[in-house]
Motif scaffolding. Structure first.
Motif, PDB file in Angstrom:
ATOM      1  N   ALA A   1      56.947  -5.608 -22.390  1.00 47.41           N
ATOM      2  CA  ALA A   1      57.420  -4.404 -21.715  1.00 47.41           C
ATOM      3  C   ALA A   1      56.286  -3.447 -21.357  1.00 47.41           C
ATOM      4  O   ALA A   1      56.523  -2.409 -20.736  1.00 47.41           O
TER       5      ALA A   1
ATOM      6  N   ARG B   1      55.870  -0.919 -18.259  1.00 46.45           N
ATOM      7  CA  ARG B   1      57.164  -0.694 -17.606  1.00 46.45           C
ATOM      8  C   ARG B   1      57.722   0.668 -17.946  1.00 46.45           C
ATOM      9  O   ARG B   1      57.506   1.183 -19.030  1.00 46.45           O
ATOM     10  N   THR B   2      58.472   1.203 -16.985  1.00 48.84           N
ATOM     11  CA  THR B   2      59.150   2.463 -17.249  1.00 48.84           C
ATOM     12  C   THR B   2      60.534   2.134 -17.770  1.00 48.84           C
ATOM     13  O   THR B   2      61.185   1.202 -17.295  1.00 48.84           O
ATOM     14  N   TRP B   3      60.936   2.901 -18.739  1.00 47.13           N
ATOM     15  CA  TRP B   3      62.065   2.540 -19.560  1.00 47.13           C
ATOM     16  C   TRP B   3      62.751   3.817 -19.983  1.00 47.13           C
ATOM     17  O   TRP B   3      62.077   4.832 -20.185  1.00 47.13           O
TER      18      TRP B   3
ATOM     19  N   THR C   1      57.051   5.646 -19.831  1.00 43.62           N
ATOM     20  CA  THR C   1      56.320   4.409 -19.556  1.00 43.62           C
ATOM     21  C   THR C   1      55.780   3.816 -20.848  1.00 43.62           C
ATOM     22  O   THR C   1      55.162   4.515 -21.642  1.00 43.62           O
TER      23      THR C   1
ATOM     24  N   HIS D   1      50.196   0.064 -22.779  1.00 44.65           N
ATOM     25  CA  HIS D   1      49.703  -1.287 -23.057  1.00 44.65           C
ATOM     26  C   HIS D   1      49.434  -1.412 -24.552  1.00 44.65           C
ATOM     27  O   HIS D   1      49.323  -0.406 -25.246  1.00 44.65           O
TER      28      HIS D   1
END
Ligand SMILES: [Zn+2]
Length: 123
Positions: free
Chosen positions: A34, A37-39, A49, A52
């Motif tokens: 994930a 990724r924006t979540w 976001t 990493h």
């Protein structure tokens, strides 16, 4: 010992990412897939976001630290340079002040001499 999957509990693989919501600071654990990724935050519902993995963060921090160390070193060398200028100019200033003092004393001496001569001329 058995690895039968628990119903609601998800297992925690080593490549999970722990991060905090940028809105409410709640910590979450997500799969490294994930990353980037924006979540939507499960707590406040705002989109956040996923960063990493921590390895990247550590590498990034190491880079920032070495960058800061370089900036500190550069700053220190500029300070040393400026301090040197100030010292040089302080010495020069002191010399000029002595010179000025000498000139003032000489002026007084000359004026006294002139006043004495004028006084003797007037008589
Ligand atoms: Zn949140």
């Amino acid at each position: 010992m058995s690895s039968t999957s628990a119903p609601a509990e998800k297992t925690v693989p080593t490549n999970d990412i722990i991060f905090s919501c940028s809105h409410c600071s709640t910590s979450f654990v997500v799969d490294s897939a994930a990353a980037g990724r924006t979540w939507n935050c499960q707590k406040c519902g705002n989109p956040t976001t996923v960063p990493h993995p921590t390895l990247d963060a550590a590498t990034e921090n190491a880079g920032k630290i070495s960058d800061l160390q370089n900036q500190l070193k550069e700053n220190e060398s500029q300070r040393t340079e400026i301090t040197g200028y100030i010292n040089q100019h302080s010495i020069q200033l002191h010399r000029w002040q002595l010179r000025l003092q000498t000139l003032k004393e000489r002026q007084e001496k000359l004026e006294t001499e002139m006043a004495a001569l004028k006084g003797s001329n007037a008589q």
